[in-house]
Design a protein around this motif. Structure first.
Motif, PDB file in Angstrom:
ATOM      1  N   SER B 248     -23.200   6.506 -39.644  1.00 24.48           N
ATOM      2  CA  SER B 248     -22.065   6.494 -38.735  1.00 24.48           C
ATOM      3  C   SER B 248     -21.629   7.912 -38.368  1.00 24.48           C
ATOM      4  O   SER B 248     -21.358   8.220 -37.202  1.00 24.48           O
ATOM      5  N   THR B 351     -28.046  -8.303 -35.568  1.00 20.00           N
ATOM      6  CA  THR B 351     -27.498  -6.969 -35.306  1.00 20.00           C
ATOM      7  C   THR B 351     -26.006  -6.985 -35.617  1.00 20.00           C
ATOM      8  O   THR B 351     -25.319  -7.960 -35.331  1.00 20.00           O
ATOM      9  N   PRO B 353     -22.233  -4.364 -35.911  1.00 21.22           N
ATOM     10  CA  PRO B 353     -21.656  -3.055 -35.626  1.00 21.22           C
ATOM     11  C   PRO B 353     -21.974  -2.118 -36.799  1.00 21.22           C
ATOM     12  O   PRO B 353     -21.879  -2.532 -37.964  1.00 21.22           O
ATOM     13  N   VAL B 354     -22.361  -0.892 -36.503  1.00 17.47           N
ATOM     14  CA  VAL B 354     -22.796   0.043 -37.545  1.00 17.47           C
ATOM     15  C   VAL B 354     -21.742   0.184 -38.652  1.00 17.47           C
ATOM     16  O   VAL B 354     -22.065   0.322 -39.826  1.00 17.47           O
ATOM     17  N   SER B 355     -20.475   0.093 -38.253  1.00 16.75           N
ATOM     18  CA  SER B 355     -19.392   0.249 -39.234  1.00 16.75           C
ATOM     19  C   SER B 355     -19.394  -0.860 -40.289  1.00 16.75           C
ATOM     20  O   SER B 355     -18.804  -0.715 -41.349  1.00 16.75           O
ATOM     21  N   GLN B 356     -20.058  -1.971 -40.008  1.00 21.54           N
ATOM     22  CA  GLN B 356     -20.062  -3.106 -40.936  1.00 21.54           C
ATOM     23  C   GLN B 356     -21.260  -3.075 -41.897  1.00 21.54           C
ATOM     24  O   GLN B 356     -21.433  -3.989 -42.702  1.00 21.54           O
ATOM     25  N   GLY B 382     -29.431   3.046 -36.686  1.00 17.14           N
ATOM     26  CA  GLY B 382     -28.645   3.685 -35.632  1.00 17.14           C
ATOM     27  C   GLY B 382     -28.001   2.685 -34.701  1.00 17.14           C
ATOM     28  O   GLY B 382     -26.921   2.918 -34.174  1.00 17.14           O
ATOM     29  N   ASP B 383     -28.664   1.580 -34.474  1.00 20.48           N
ATOM     30  CA  ASP B 383     -28.094   0.583 -33.574  1.00 20.48           C
ATOM     31  C   ASP B 383     -27.684  -0.695 -34.299  1.00 20.48           C
ATOM     32  O   ASP B 383     -27.373  -1.694 -33.662  1.00 20.48           O
ATOM     33  N   ASN B 385     -29.339  -2.846 -35.940  1.00 20.67           N
ATOM     34  CA  ASN B 385     -30.291  -3.964 -35.883  1.00 20.67           C
ATOM     35  C   ASN B 385     -30.962  -4.127 -37.251  1.00 20.67           C
ATOM     36  O   ASN B 385     -31.875  -3.396 -37.601  1.00 20.67           O
ATOM     37  N   GLY B 418     -18.949  -9.420 -35.891  1.00 19.97           N
ATOM     38  CA  GLY B 418     -18.959  -8.871 -34.538  1.00 19.97           C
ATOM     39  C   GLY B 418     -20.342  -8.619 -33.983  1.00 19.97           C
ATOM     40  O   GLY B 418     -20.492  -7.993 -32.938  1.00 19.97           O
ATOM     41  N   GLY B 419     -21.364  -9.094 -34.669  1.00 18.80           N
ATOM     42  CA  GLY B 419     -22.733  -8.857 -34.218  1.00 18.80           C
ATOM     43  C   GLY B 419     -23.358 -10.074 -33.572  1.00 18.80           C
ATOM     44  O   GLY B 419     -22.658 -10.917 -33.015  1.00 18.80           O
ATOM     45  N   CYS B 420     -24.678 -10.165 -33.673  1.00 20.22           N
ATOM     46  CA  CYS B 420     -25.378 -11.264 -33.018  1.00 20.22           C
ATOM     47  C   CYS B 420     -26.553 -11.738 -33.872  1.00 20.22           C
ATOM     48  O   CYS B 420     -26.931 -11.097 -34.843  1.00 20.22           O
TER      49      CYS B 420
END
Lengths: 358, 476
Positions: B248, B351, B353-356, B382-383, B385, B418-420
């Protein structure tokens, strides 16, 4: 005028209305045919709902002023990668551009050549369709292949498929430094050759334009990196390092406020000079090349047809300001069939910005 | 996972359908022998298999159009297939279907360095696209792990990513145009060598539509000049959380690496045993790669190592040579294969959020204990995923089902934070029934209507992407 203050209110308003609706954000991007109908003002749907600099992610309600978004990003040393243009001078508009309008018109500036268009940074949308249903697609993560990518479809659909309520972006770090190499006096053909050489180099150029006889090439990044790359580019194509205001390209500053029609062409860069010459022969008084020659802006006498200058060159022409010709490039019939079909599914009553895209 | 019941009425007409196809294709391009079609019974999600009724291997867009016209008229479902490397079951046939393989469509048709694009037939493999342009130091950016084998057709269908998309984007950001054939056999050109659509962005809609809207036979792809050089740094931490925090901070620092890869201890050990990359035995490893000239690389890596040091790494190894760079990547590149040596595994693709990252990694560890199945993590940090690999024993009764249940829980968690469900592999059949955790019925209906426009009879890859119950009335 409708001015909903929540997505639910907006959905109810659309579900219960019978008449046509004209969607307005800041009214600064008046591309497309005039639309009749009750005004739906999106300014009540405003505010950044999520910003995580560490994840390069921003989510905002569609009516949020672009300025507010850019300021929030700048405060964290970040920015929108695609450099949306300010079109107020073109339309003599004085309002505040909204992020929803940026998305609806897929507005992208010089950096589009390297960082992609608005649609490439857009990672999620929420919208209300023509029947007043709330739909979401994509999300807030930068890699997402879950289901169909309606996010791309909504970008550049000019409010004809739904009313955007919230948009999510992948943002990027703002560079420490920026540098522009300028070569003067090149013909259009030589300019495109030089721009292609720059774009085909390993130096990651992110702005490549030819305007008023000046060919400009931009590199951005860490300070030392930018100096090195600019020097390498000078070795490769000549010219000198200068201070240059990219607003002149991003917002076509030199022609935006002048009398006449404004056309925008997207073609293969190597076709640029041929099209530029044809446009001048057809009466265009100014021709500006962006995107390495692939994007051409033309200023022309009112009412004159510039689209026909394309001849057999493939690509598309948009009448950005002016009347008397189709605004958008007529599509092949099989594409038009799909477009019409999609529109009928998303807005079966044909009430959202009806006629905007023809 | 269920597949729809095959339509016996279609299967009964197999001889007539074969005869019709043989009129428009050479004999060797129509495979209908029940043993021979078995070669196409699955893709890389090999736990699910079903031989198709017929396989066709057309050699031109015209042949593809002729096949689709016949299948449309006869009401036969068509399953498009690239190289069959889908991890989501995207190319899994049904018993009443015609598999349309594009493997013979593998030519590079046009290379234009001035305008920076290549036009290829869609069966061409990802790596051979770069292969066609690398003599002049150009490359095609999306680089899925299967790039040696996977076809551009499949990359477009799934909107594939890869390790370097943090900088270069995924397939949709590098795709300029397609030639596509609709289920009715109509051929159309969408996009081209120019940028941006004249009206609706149909190209963006087709990319990632999992072969449900049309069959892509040609693609115009953006090519880029290679950077002057690239160099990775290897950073080891004694906790996943700290490694996540480092990722992050790097992203926020204003330098955007081309890749940030993450491996946890089970994967590090497996990779080390497999290839002997010289990895330290730590809890979490990051590989961060930057590009540019030597001086640029030094400047960027100085910044990155400074950030990394703030988090007290137990190992920090900046590559000093091409050989060391190769060694740093060696373990990562074989990670999936190395894990496969140890055990059967299911590879997830959620995928977040990086913060999670710290939270999700912690929860995966808990789920691993709860379900009694080991998990290894190797992914594009980084993304956000993630690729959790859940280890199971295919020969053990019920193990796959337990594994799938656990996988579903992890994917639901990805959505919750918050991802997918899927970042680059696609939904296929694998995540079909989880779509409702990410999307409402209205969201899904909106997508189904898109397919109605492109394929009114719902014959193209119809049993994928959406829960079967949601599509049943359209399929039958």
């Amino acid at each position: 005028m409708m001015k909903p203050t929540s997505e639910v209110d907006l959905a109810e308003a659309i579900a219960s209305t019978t008449g046509p609706v004209r969607i307005v954000g800041g009214d600064t991007r008046q591309i497309g045919n005039p639309v009749k109908g009750e005004v739906l003002n999106t300014s009540g749907l405003s505010g950044i709902t999520l910003y995580e600099p560490g994840a390069l992610t921003m989510v905002a309600r569609a009516g949020t002023p672009l300025m507010e978004i850019e300021a929030a990003l700048a405060a964290e040393g970040q920015r929108l990668p695609f450099e949306p243009s300010d079109m107020r001078a073109i339309y003599g508009a004085s309002g505040q551009s909204t992020i929803g309008g940026v998305v609806a018109t897929n507005s992208s500036g010089p950096r589009r050549i390297q960082a992609g268009a608005c649609r490439d940074s857009l990672i999620g949308v929420r919208f209300v369709d023509g029947q007043g249903q709330i739909v979401k697609n994509g999300g807030r993560v930068m890699k997402n292949v879950t289901g169909y990518d309606l996010v791309k479809l909504m970008a550049g659909s000019h409010g004809t498929l739904g009313i955007l309520t919230e948009v999510s972006f992948k943002v990027s770090p703002a560079p420490e430094a920026s540098s522009t190499v300028m070569v003067e006096g090149l013909s259009d053909t030589d300019a495109v050759t030089a721009m292609s050489a720059a774009l085909g180099s390993p130096f990651d150029v992110n702005g490549v334009a030819h305007i008023n006889g000046r060919t400009v090439i931009r590199v951005e990044g860490l300070d030392g990196l930018v100096k090195y790359r600019a020097a390498k580019l000078v070795d490769k194509i000549g010219g000198v390092v200068v201070d240059f205001d990219w607003g002149a390209v991003q917002n076509i500053g030199d022609i935006a406020g002048r009398e006449g029609d404004i056309w925008r062409f997207s073609v293969k860069p190597s076709d640029g000079p041929k099209l530029g010459a044809a446009l001048r022969a057809a009466g265009a008084t100014e021709v500006v090349y962006d995107w390495g020659g692939g994007l051409i802006w033309a200023l022309s006498p009112k009412g004159d047809d510039m689209r026909s200058a394309m001849g057999s060159i493939s690509g598309n022409a948009t009448l950005i300001r002016g009347e008397g010709h189709p605004v958008f490039q007529p599509e092949a019939k099989e594409i038009e069939f799909l477009n019409t079909g999609l529109r009928a599914k998303f807005d079966p009553r044909n009430i959202l910005n009806a006629g905007r895209m023809g | 996972m269920d597949l729809p019941k095959p339509n016996s009425e279609i299967i009964a007409r197999k001889p007539q359908i074969v005869a019709l196809l043989q009129v428009v294709l050479p004999d060797d391009a129509v495979i209908y022998d029940e043993h021979e079609v078995k070669a196409y019974e699955c893709d890389a999600l090999a736990s699910y298999r079903c031989p198709p009724m017929i396989v066709v291997l057309p050699s031109s867009t015209e042949e593809v159009a002729a096949v689709l016209k016949i299948c449309h008229a006869e009401g036969v479902p068509v399953v498009p297939r690239g190289s069959g490397t889908s991890l989501a079951g995207g190319a899994l046939p049904t018993a009443d279907s015609v598999v349309l393989g594009v493997s013979k469509l593998n030519k590079a048709l046009e290379i234009n360095y001035d305008d920076r694009y290549i036009r290829v037939q869609s069966g061409r493999t990802n790596l051979s696209v770069t292969g066609a342009v690398e003599a002049l130091d150009f490359f095609y950016a999306p680089d899925p792990s299967s790039q040696l084998a996977c076809a551009i057709a499949g990359n477009i269908a799934m909107n594939s990513g890869g390790a370097h998309c943090l900088k270069y984007g995924v397939t949709t950001n590098n795709l300029l145009g397609v030639k596509m054939v609709t289920m009715e056999g109509e051929v159309m050109d969408i996009g081209g060598a120019h940028l941006d659509a004249a009206s609706y962005d149909l190209l963006g809609l087709i990319c990632g539509s999992e072969g449900q809207l049309g069959v892509v036979t040609e693609a115009t792809l953006r090519i880029l000049h290679k950077p002057e050089g690239a160099r990775p740094v290897l950073i080891g931490y004694d906790s996943n959380e700290v490694a996540g925090a480092c990722v992050s901070d790097i992203i926020q620092a204003g330098v955007l690496p081309v890749a940030i890869e993450f491996m946890d201890r089970p994967v590090i050990r497996a990779a080390e045993n497999f290839v002997g990359a010289g990895y330290p035995d730590v809890e979490a490893l990051l590989i961060v790669e930057v590009e540019g000239s030597e001086a640029e690389i030094d400047e960027q890596l100085a910044l990155i190592t400074e950030i990394a040091k703030r988090h007290n790494p137990v190992e920090l190894r900046e590559s000093q040579s091409a050989g060391e760079s190769a060694a740093i990547w060696a373990g990562r590149k074989v990670a999936f294969g190395a894990m496969g040596q140890i055990s059967d595994y299911m590879c997830l693709d959620g995928t977040i959020p990086v913060s999670q990252l710290p939270l999700v990694l912690g929860r995966i560890t808990e789920l691993s204990e709860e379900y009694g199945l080991d998990v290894g993590n190797v992914f594009h940090a980084g993304d956000g995923n993630m690729h959790p690999l859940i280890l199971y024993d295919a020969n053990k009764q019920g193990d796959l089902e337990t594994c799938e249940k656990m996988g579903a829980e992890i994917l639901k968690l990805c959505v919750e934070v918050g991802g997918c469900l899927t970042g680059e592999h696609g939904v296929g059949i694998e995540k079909r029934d989880l779509m409702t955790t990410q999307y409402t019925d209205v969201d899904i209906e909106c997508q189904l209507r898109v397919k109605d426009v492109f394929d009114a009879k719902w014959l193209l890859n119809p049993a994928k992407v959406f829960p079967l119950a949601a599509t049943e009335s359209r399929r039958t």
